[in-house]
Design a protein around this motif. Sequence first.
Motif, PDB file in Angstrom:
ATOM      1  N   ASP A 190       8.484  57.260 -37.961  1.00  0.00           N
ATOM      2  CA  ASP A 190       7.718  57.986 -39.187  1.00  0.00           C
ATOM      3  C   ASP A 190       6.362  56.734 -39.379  1.00  0.00           C
ATOM      4  O   ASP A 190       6.709  55.524 -39.964  1.00  0.00           O
ATOM      5  CB  ASP A 190       7.563  58.829 -40.373  1.00  0.00           C
ATOM      6  N   GLY A 191       5.046  57.222 -38.825  1.00  0.00           N
ATOM      7  CA  GLY A 191       3.827  56.279 -39.211  1.00  0.00           C
ATOM      8  C   GLY A 191       3.451  55.328 -37.795  1.00  0.00           C
ATOM      9  O   GLY A 191       2.526  53.591 -38.468  1.00  0.00           O
ATOM     10  N   ALA A 192       4.536  55.027 -37.291  1.00  0.00           N
ATOM     11  CA  ALA A 192       3.899  53.826 -36.158  1.00  0.00           C
ATOM     12  C   ALA A 192       3.329  54.186 -35.434  1.00  0.00           C
ATOM     13  O   ALA A 192       2.250  55.235 -35.132  1.00  0.00           O
ATOM     14  CB  ALA A 192       5.912  54.429 -35.252  1.00  0.00           C
ATOM     15  N   THR A 193       2.576  52.759 -34.368  1.00  0.00           N
ATOM     16  CA  THR A 193       1.398  53.273 -33.784  1.00  0.00           C
ATOM     17  C   THR A 193       1.598  52.691 -32.357  1.00  0.00           C
ATOM     18  O   THR A 193       2.402  51.940 -32.380  1.00  0.00           O
ATOM     19  CB  THR A 193       0.042  52.654 -34.285  1.00  0.00           C
ATOM     20  N   VAL A 194       1.780  53.228 -31.278  1.00  0.00           N
ATOM     21  CA  VAL A 194       1.505  52.737 -29.719  1.00  0.00           C
ATOM     22  C   VAL A 194       0.182  52.818 -29.480  1.00  0.00           C
ATOM     23  O   VAL A 194      -0.505  53.717 -29.238  1.00  0.00           O
ATOM     24  CB  VAL A 194       2.114  53.348 -29.351  1.00  0.00           C
ATOM     25  N   ARG A 195      -0.469  51.552 -28.985  1.00  0.00           N
ATOM     26  CA  ARG A 195      -1.548  51.721 -29.005  1.00  0.00           C
ATOM     27  C   ARG A 195      -1.482  51.008 -27.293  1.00  0.00           C
ATOM     28  O   ARG A 195      -0.338  49.628 -26.196  1.00  0.00           O
ATOM     29  CB  ARG A 195      -2.057  49.843 -29.306  1.00  0.00           C
ATOM     30  N   LEU A 196      -2.055  51.423 -26.236  1.00  0.00           N
ATOM     31  CA  LEU A 196      -1.390  51.623 -25.015  1.00  0.00           C
ATOM     32  C   LEU A 196      -3.209  50.911 -24.475  1.00  0.00           C
ATOM     33  O   LEU A 196      -4.156  51.870 -24.688  1.00  0.00           O
ATOM     34  CB  LEU A 196      -1.318  52.629 -23.604  1.00  0.00           C
ATOM     35  N   THR A 197      -3.046  49.830 -23.232  1.00  0.00           N
ATOM     36  CA  THR A 197      -4.704  49.137 -23.212  1.00  0.00           C
ATOM     37  C   THR A 197      -4.192  49.826 -21.892  1.00  0.00           C
ATOM     38  O   THR A 197      -3.565  48.755 -20.807  1.00  0.00           O
ATOM     39  CB  THR A 197      -4.250  47.804 -23.449  1.00  0.00           C
ATOM     40  N   LEU A 198      -5.272  50.071 -20.798  1.00  0.00           N
ATOM     41  CA  LEU A 198      -5.527  50.003 -19.521  1.00  0.00           C
ATOM     42  C   LEU A 198      -6.515  49.223 -18.783  1.00  0.00           C
ATOM     43  O   LEU A 198      -8.057  49.569 -19.532  1.00  0.00           O
ATOM     44  CB  LEU A 198      -5.614  51.372 -19.106  1.00  0.00           C
ATOM     45  N   PRO A 199      -6.339  48.802 -17.779  1.00  0.00           N
ATOM     46  CA  PRO A 199      -7.206  48.207 -17.750  1.00  0.00           C
ATOM     47  C   PRO A 199      -8.668  49.128 -16.494  1.00  0.00           C
ATOM     48  O   PRO A 199      -9.227  50.180 -16.065  1.00  0.00           O
ATOM     49  CB  PRO A 199      -7.177  47.505 -15.935  1.00  0.00           C
ATOM     50  N   MET A 200      -9.527  48.814 -17.197  1.00  0.00           N
ATOM     51  CA  MET A 200     -10.705  49.427 -17.018  1.00  0.00           C
ATOM     52  C   MET A 200     -11.101  49.095 -15.338  1.00  0.00           C
ATOM     53  O   MET A 200     -12.505  49.451 -15.377  1.00  0.00           O
ATOM     54  CB  MET A 200     -11.476  49.933 -17.664  1.00  0.00           C
ATOM     55  N   THR A 201     -10.949  48.429 -14.656  1.00  0.00           N
ATOM     56  CA  THR A 201     -11.808  47.332 -14.162  1.00  0.00           C
ATOM     57  C   THR A 201     -12.246  47.892 -12.023  1.00  0.00           C
ATOM     58  O   THR A 201     -11.598  48.643 -11.913  1.00  0.00           O
ATOM     59  CB  THR A 201     -11.216  46.020 -13.606  1.00  0.00           C
ATOM     60  N   PRO A 202     -13.466  48.290 -12.499  1.00  0.00           N
ATOM     61  CA  PRO A 202     -13.740  49.299 -10.875  1.00  0.00           C
ATOM     62  C   PRO A 202     -12.642  48.284  -9.530  1.00  0.00           C
ATOM     63  O   PRO A 202     -12.216  47.301  -9.786  1.00  0.00           O
ATOM     64  CB  PRO A 202     -15.189  48.945 -10.546  1.00  0.00           C
ATOM     65  N   ARG A 203     -12.667  49.190  -8.844  1.00  0.00           N
ATOM     66  CA  ARG A 203     -11.506  49.075  -7.484  1.00  0.00           C
ATOM     67  C   ARG A 203     -12.424  50.057  -6.577  1.00  0.00           C
ATOM     68  O   ARG A 203     -13.044  50.573  -6.640  1.00  0.00           O
ATOM     69  CB  ARG A 203     -10.521  49.285  -8.200  1.00  0.00           C
ATOM     70  N   LEU A 204     -11.986  49.428  -5.676  1.00  0.00           N
ATOM     71  CA  LEU A 204     -12.375  49.799  -4.445  1.00  0.00           C
ATOM     72  C   LEU A 204     -10.600  50.568  -3.692  1.00  0.00           C
ATOM     73  O   LEU A 204      -9.762  49.655  -3.894  1.00  0.00           O
ATOM     74  CB  LEU A 204     -12.806  48.612  -2.998  1.00  0.00           C
ATOM     75  N   VAL A 205     -11.342  52.205  -3.253  1.00  0.00           N
ATOM     76  CA  VAL A 205      -9.836  52.617  -2.902  1.00  0.00           C
ATOM     77  C   VAL A 205     -10.149  52.992  -0.951  1.00  0.00           C
ATOM     78  O   VAL A 205     -11.737  53.144  -1.019  1.00  0.00           O
ATOM     79  CB  VAL A 205     -10.178  53.905  -3.358  1.00  0.00           C
ATOM     80  N   ARG A 206      -9.835  53.183  -0.202  1.00  0.00           N
ATOM     81  CA  ARG A 206      -9.908  53.106   1.297  1.00  0.00           C
ATOM     82  C   ARG A 206      -8.787  54.626   1.126  1.00  0.00           C
ATOM     83  O   ARG A 206      -7.814  54.766   0.702  1.00  0.00           O
ATOM     84  CB  ARG A 206      -9.230  51.960   2.212  1.00  0.00           C
ATOM     85  N   ALA A 207      -9.502  55.061   2.715  1.00  0.00           N
ATOM     86  CA  ALA A 207      -8.536  56.024   2.768  1.00  0.00           C
ATOM     87  C   ALA A 207      -7.544  56.074   4.102  1.00  0.00           C
ATOM     88  O   ALA A 207      -7.888  55.187   4.543  1.00  0.00           O
ATOM     89  CB  ALA A 207      -9.253  57.486   3.199  1.00  0.00           C
ATOM     90  N   ASP A 208      -6.479  56.253   4.469  1.00  0.00           N
ATOM     91  CA  ASP A 208      -5.432  56.290   5.327  1.00  0.00           C
ATOM     92  C   ASP A 208      -5.992  56.610   6.648  1.00  0.00           C
ATOM     93  O   ASP A 208      -7.203  57.356   6.856  1.00  0.00           O
ATOM     94  CB  ASP A 208      -4.335  57.413   5.827  1.00  0.00           C
TER      95      ASP A 208
END
Length: 636
Positions: free
Chosen positions: A509-527
Amino acid sequence: MNVRIQDAPTRTQILGPAVPRRPARLGPLPLSAVRLDSMSLLGSWQELNAAATIPHCVDNVERTGAIANFRRLAEAGPDGPQGTFQGPWFADSDVYKTLEAIGWEVGRSGTDRWAGLLSDVADLLERVQTPDGYLNTYVQGTPGKEPFANPEYTHELYCAGHLLQAAVALHRGSGDERFLAVARRVGDLVAGSFGEDGEPVIDGHPEVETALVELYRETGVESYLRAAELQVERRGHRTLALGRFGSQYYQDHLPVREATEAIGHSVRQLYLAAGVTDLYLENGDQTLLNAMEELWDSAFGTKMYVTGGHGSRHRDESYGDPYELPPDRAYAETCASIAALQWCWRMLLATGQARYAEEMERALLNAIAASMDHTGTAFFYSNPLQLRTGHDGSSEDAPSERLPWYGCACCPPNLARLLASLHGYAATSDASGLQLHLLTAGTFSGETLNAVVETGYPWDGDVLVTVSGHGELAVRVPAWAEGATVAVTGAQVLPGPTPGEYLRVSCEDGATVRLTLPMTPRLVRADERVDAVRGCVAVVRGPIVYCVEQADLPDDILVEQLRLDPTAGITEERAQDDITPVRLRLSGEARPHEATLYTRYDPTSLTGSPVSFTAIPYNAWANRGPGAMRVWLPLA
């Protein structure tokens, strides 16, 4: 990260759109146990939906004659109904989807805005429904038409399915019994006429399967579940007339356990898959789940657009071959993305696997979000990933900007019903704790663990969860989030969570969980097998796919001239509007157009002028008027 929660309705427990009776791997939270932050992206969509989209749908089902079709039959005199049926033969379903949206919205906010409408429409349905339970204004109101004489195209069971779902939503959201009574008479007709000893009739447009299962869940009447089983078992034996596009268009080409390649009309395929998965959740037939997992791999592994769109062919609104994903000819119907989310939700409940929530998020924040403008009153039916300069958008089949309504208006009320129930797809709970699948600000009340989530996601990657109670908190870590970090109660730092899995923390009870996600833009290619975009990349930040729009380019540079420099840095720009909160600044070159259509290849001539240009979230394109756009950018 201030959390603003709207007041909850007074009813103590309001169940959501898909609530299995048989224990599943995950159990959905009641809608009354979830309140989205009205300032979050998802919460603001719900507010916009209530204020603008649902009223817009109500106005248009009246304006187009969809409600008048019921009124015409209810008011028929001795000489029969006056006038003619209005709209497409499945216009009833537009009314029912709008009613479903109202049902979920009443449960969410407690509004009585549409109380008069609901009373009037319930009266119409009761008067039009025949003594045996049949209800379809196209067949009943068109001379020479007989019930279920042409199931390959008349959509009678499809419309019936949407009626059942609307009745369930209204019963769960407000306790309304009138619509449920109408729906039960329809369900009894289907279970009796097409039951064990009835006619082996199936509909050319799957939808009734999942609706019958949900009606069973709401009422406990097992004949509805058996009717759904029979609909599934009878499909795929080529009993429907072939029509223009063959059996696969109707999902009648192979039995469901053998039809493991996504094929044919994409919405029908995905609705059927959702219904089959619902059936597995109730009867536990492992062969059904096995088939659905293979089908999912086909649809999402070889035939899905990077935006979460489904369906690459305009001709029959269908899936193409594996890796046939042309960006400019993408059909990617809005209803298909909604159906894909609904199917993924059911697969998530059945298996607990994060990949299904991952694809829910992709579709929701990209393809589905792009289908509605910032006013909530204009919509895309198809969702291309590229619009060419000079595109002829005069046809509603491929418009250059969103339209207020369509001749085939399945998508707007489908969006309305999804958004009104959107909080039902965010989290699940069981005796062990709480599972968060969509990362959004709000409050979530589980069986043993409650959570307040504060975050600006998807625009920033800081997700703070404060819990009360005791149990395991599971938070989905997106598959793209390499380098994510987590801290518990501010001091304890845990090893980096695994992308594409759930972060699981035993909480007091009362715990906190902080998740920090990297939001750096990235390039994605298709198969490489996606020939249409070979040599191109898409720019993605967090879960959001970006695009380049002509509106952000000078008059002397066209979208088609741009080439992206993959080695150059990408700069983020915080905008001062809610439509494009984060813009990206890209670098590359603008190449001059050739003087002729075809010319000799000369690699030394493939150079252009340096240029920097802006990319905006794909879901925000075409909010500034028509113009060229593209997601996939050729490389310099």
